[in-house]
Design a protein around this motif. Structure first.
Motif, PDB file in Angstrom:
ATOM      1  N   UNK A   1      -5.247  -1.615  -0.944  1.00  0.00           N
ATOM      2  CA  UNK A   1      -6.517  -0.888  -0.801  1.00  0.00           C
ATOM      3  C   UNK A   1      -7.510  -1.297  -1.879  1.00  0.00           C
ATOM      4  N   UNK A   2      -7.001  -1.751  -2.997  1.00  0.00           N
ATOM      5  CA  UNK A   2      -7.864  -2.154  -4.104  1.00  0.00           C
ATOM      6  C   UNK A   2      -8.311  -3.612  -3.986  1.00  0.00           C
TER       7      UNK A   2
ATOM      8  N   UNK B   1      -6.205  -2.984 -16.433  1.00  0.00           N
ATOM      9  CA  UNK B   1      -6.381  -3.156 -14.985  1.00  0.00           C
ATOM     10  C   UNK B   1      -7.816  -3.580 -14.655  1.00  0.00           C
TER      11      UNK B   1
ATOM     12  N   UNK C   1      -0.889  -6.078  -6.537  1.00  0.00           N
ATOM     13  CA  UNK C   1      -2.117  -5.342  -6.213  1.00  0.00           C
ATOM     14  C   UNK C   1      -1.815  -4.256  -5.193  1.00  0.00           C
ATOM     15  N   UNK C   2      -2.527  -3.146  -5.278  1.00  0.00           N
ATOM     16  CA  UNK C   2      -2.562  -2.207  -4.168  1.00  0.00           C
ATOM     17  C   UNK C   2      -3.491  -2.814  -3.108  1.00  0.00           C
TER      18      UNK C   2
ATOM     19  N   UNK D   1      -8.852   5.060  -0.105  1.00  0.00           N
ATOM     20  CA  UNK D   1      -8.310   4.983   1.254  1.00  0.00           C
ATOM     21  C   UNK D   1      -6.938   5.646   1.345  1.00  0.00           C
ATOM     22  N   UNK D   2      -6.131   5.544   0.299  1.00  0.00           N
ATOM     23  CA  UNK D   2      -4.840   6.242   0.306  1.00  0.00           C
ATOM     24  C   UNK D   2      -5.053   7.755   0.292  1.00  0.00           C
TER      25      UNK D   2
ATOM     26  N   UNK E   1      -2.481  -7.682 -15.055  1.00  0.00           N
ATOM     27  CA  UNK E   1      -2.547  -6.558 -15.993  1.00  0.00           C
ATOM     28  C   UNK E   1      -1.158  -5.966 -16.141  1.00  0.00           C
TER      29      UNK E   1
ATOM     30  N   UNK F   1      -6.468   5.618  -5.197  1.00  0.00           N
ATOM     31  CA  UNK F   1      -7.512   4.829  -4.554  1.00  0.00           C
ATOM     32  C   UNK F   1      -7.974   5.535  -3.269  1.00  0.00           C
TER      33      UNK F   1
ATOM     34  N   UNK G   1       0.828  -1.216   0.000  1.00  0.00           N
ATOM     35  CA  UNK G   1       0.000   0.000   0.000  1.00  0.00           C
ATOM     36  C   UNK G   1       0.857   1.260   0.000  1.00  0.00           C
ATOM     37  N   UNK G   2       0.209   2.369  -0.282  1.00  0.00           N
ATOM     38  CA  UNK G   2       0.829   3.691  -0.152  1.00  0.00           C
ATOM     39  C   UNK G   2       2.110   3.827  -0.949  1.00  0.00           C
TER      40      UNK G   2
ATOM     41  N   UNK H   1      -9.032  -6.962 -12.836  1.00  0.00           N
ATOM     42  CA  UNK H   1      -9.540  -7.017 -11.449  1.00  0.00           C
ATOM     43  C   UNK H   1     -11.056  -7.098 -11.364  1.00  0.00           C
TER      44      UNK H   1
ATOM     45  N   UNK I   1     -14.793   4.291   2.199  1.00  0.00           N
ATOM     46  CA  UNK I   1     -13.595   5.112   2.038  1.00  0.00           C
ATOM     47  C   UNK I   1     -13.775   6.168   0.948  1.00  0.00           C
TER      48      UNK I   1
ATOM     49  N   UNK J   1      -4.539  -0.101   5.997  1.00  0.00           N
ATOM     50  CA  UNK J   1      -4.972  -0.718   4.732  1.00  0.00           C
ATOM     51  C   UNK J   1      -4.469  -2.162   4.668  1.00  0.00           C
TER      52      UNK J   1
ATOM     53  N   UNK K   1       3.623   0.702  -2.595  1.00  0.00           N
ATOM     54  CA  UNK K   1       2.879  -0.072  -3.593  1.00  0.00           C
ATOM     55  C   UNK K   1       3.780  -0.626  -4.698  1.00  0.00           C
TER      56      UNK K   1
ATOM     57  N   UNK L   1      -0.465   4.286   6.092  1.00  0.00           N
ATOM     58  CA  UNK L   1      -1.323   3.369   5.325  1.00  0.00           C
ATOM     59  C   UNK L   1      -1.352   1.966   5.927  1.00  0.00           C
TER      60      UNK L   1
ATOM     61  N   UNK M   1      -6.028   8.643   3.914  1.00  0.00           N
ATOM     62  CA  UNK M   1      -4.978   8.482   4.935  1.00  0.00           C
ATOM     63  C   UNK M   1      -3.749   9.346   4.658  1.00  0.00           C
ATOM     64  N   UNK M   2      -3.476   9.587   3.373  1.00  0.00           N
ATOM     65  CA  UNK M   2      -2.303  10.396   3.011  1.00  0.00           C
ATOM     66  C   UNK M   2      -2.736  11.446   1.980  1.00  0.00           C
TER      67      UNK M   2
ATOM     68  N   UNK N   1     -11.561   0.336  -7.225  1.00  0.00           N
ATOM     69  CA  UNK N   1     -11.887  -0.729  -8.164  1.00  0.00           C
ATOM     70  C   UNK N   1     -12.387  -0.224  -9.509  1.00  0.00           C
TER      71      UNK N   1
END
Lengths: 327, 327
Positions: A228-229, B207, A225-226, B59-60, B224, B57, A199-200, B211, B86, A256, A203, A253, B63-64, B31
């Motif tokens: 968060x996704x 992507x 994958x991220x 949540x990132x 991907x 995304x 994450x973050x 996903x 989120x 997450x 990633x 992060x 959070x940031x 997503x």
């Protein structure tokens, strides 16, 4: 210049003298070199009030350059071998548009090590310090630039301190994780497929673990994958047979990755958690510890791929196409 | 408001009135909704001299958050169901920081369809025109914003024309590709794993194909790739057994996809080329045709996943976790 001659204050003096105030930074490379630049791009977009950053693969930068690219831009280029055609083109485009172009390369005398650019040749030995590698050099440059452009910037000392401290942390962590990596390899060296998450700002270490360490160096199929996704599609494949590696960050992060871990714990069986919190990262200031997940996880990917190599017998340096055939 | 009431001139009047000149646009979702926003982010970074954009995304983002987020920012949010936690948090953060927050949702009365935001409710029927979907609405808004902020901007009429023309092109193309999609499904519906590639502003369609269409809706493993990155690691796994789908764009990054195709033609056997050049895209102006690969490839992913569903018997709407268990 060689990275050992690098002095960040003098270097940023030159940026200021030649290009003045900087408003955009473009991080441009291919593959593993691109991976190395991601956390710096993330850093700028989170922490800077005067600059924005973009992370883009070289050929896309060349074919569809940013309209904003110009005198007020820094273009940061990385090519280990120094002659990647589209990366050299990207550096040349940056110069043509008046940007300040920094080229990192491991290869003295390569096309990237040219007087046309602000070239920095780095060593890439196990003992090479982070401050002398592209990731650490980037952090130093960005930290200095933001410090000068933004009076309210608060991470200046914390980042300097982190760049110095992270080497010992990483060295100890890879020793500590050696047996864990061997066990992972013992069970999964022959896996048909696995997923890697982070994450973050970390990633791209999932991306690099997948495309460099496994796809390129072990011809192993995998997907990055991220974290968060994960919950917005990819988690639907999860079951007791699917294999996951989760690069669990410390910092902002972390929650997450924790959410992904809780899910894996419930619905998967074959998953490996590489937790930065087990690595002594608390020695780095909370305000900027996030950015040191990336160099830590990079060395973890080296540890794991080497363990897999030693079990699989597939040499990390064996290639069937790269540098072997024309393409 | 409902998308059918949307008037771009009036809408951008409100942006100008409430927030003045815009310098950053943040595209924030999770997503499949995030996929939908990518080409608009790419558009701004290539074509605008007054704005930069970031694709992140939810949540990132929460959070940031970007240090630059503020009064001069537009935050573009998308949530089909409208209640993704989120994503709603991200919209609220945007409001708190003074940004102009646009929320797209398919669901009237959801958390995203709130008077706190500039909410636009869209239909999502097969016959819904692109101009009334998030991707087309984004293109209209961005096109109008750049046109007003940048006197030298040249794509204004071309983009308007493309937004109108692309529906018929896509409709004809999916008819033309129906038999090809059935054949792909017949051979590969049960494949253990495959790679999907695309380039430039269409990258996120690879992507999303992976996903959403395959991992989420068919529980199929896949990965991907950006076609430009294929040669910097991932191509080492290629052989006569590996399966690839290449979304081959028209426009400025086409040569990236062509290079991948030449390689696949030489070293792979099982690969599917979905070529936008076979789809009547030449009706759209060359200067901006690139940006219409994304909606075309989205509909192609629907065509292919439906063909796979009909062969596999795995319903596209079946879930084991999403909306079924707590996470």
């Amino acid at each position: 210049m060689h990275a050992s001659e690098f002095n960040v204050e003098k270097f940023v003096d030159i940026i200021e003298k030649e290009n003045g105030t900087i408003s955009e930074v473009y991080f441009v490379a291919c593959g593993g070199s691109l991976v190395d630049l991601y956390s710096s791009c993330y850093f700028i977009n989170r922490e800077s009030s005067t600059m924005t950053a973009e992370w883009i693969t070289s050929k896309e930068f060349v074919l569809t350059p940013p309209k904003k690219l110009g005198k007020h831009s820094v273009v940061i280029i990385c090519s280990h071998g120094g002659n990647t055609k589209e990366t050299v083109e990207a550096a040349e485009l940056g110069v043509k548009e008046g940007a300040f172009v920094i080229t990192y390369t491991h290869t003295p005398g390569s096309a990237c090590d040219s007087e046309k650019f602000h070239a920095i040749v780095y060593d890439w030995e196990p003992e090479t310090l982070q401050k002398d590698r592209p990731l650490g050099l980037n952090y130093s440059i960005i930290n200095e630039l933001i410090h000068r452009q933004e009076p309210e910037y608060k991470l200046y000392e914390g980042m300097k301190d982190g760049i110095t401290k992270c080497d010992a942390i990483i060295r100890n962590a890879t020793k500590k994780f050696q047996n864990k990596a061997w066990n992972f390899a013992e069970h999964y060296y022959n896996a048909p497929f696995l997923y890697i998450m982070a994450s973050g700002s970390a990633y791209a270490q999932a991306y690099g673990f997948a495309i460099c360490s496994l796809q390129e160096m072990q011809w192993m199929d995998c997907c990055y994958l991220d974290s968060a996704e994960y919950f917005h599609g990819p988690f639907e494949v999860t079951d007791k047979d699917h294999i996951y590696i989760l690069l669990k960050s410390v910092g902002k992060t972390r929650m997450i990755d924790e959410r992904a871990e809780v899910f894996l714990n419930k619905y998967a069986e074959k998953y490996e958690i590489i937790d930065a919190a087990d690595c002594g990262m608390d020695a780095i200031d909370d305000s900027c510890v996030d950015y040191f997940n990336a160099p830590l996880f990079y060395e973890m990917s080296v540890l794991y791929r080497t363990a897999i190599q030693n079990k699989s017998g597939h040499p990390l340096d064996m290639r069937r196409y790269m540098g072997v055939v024309e393409y």
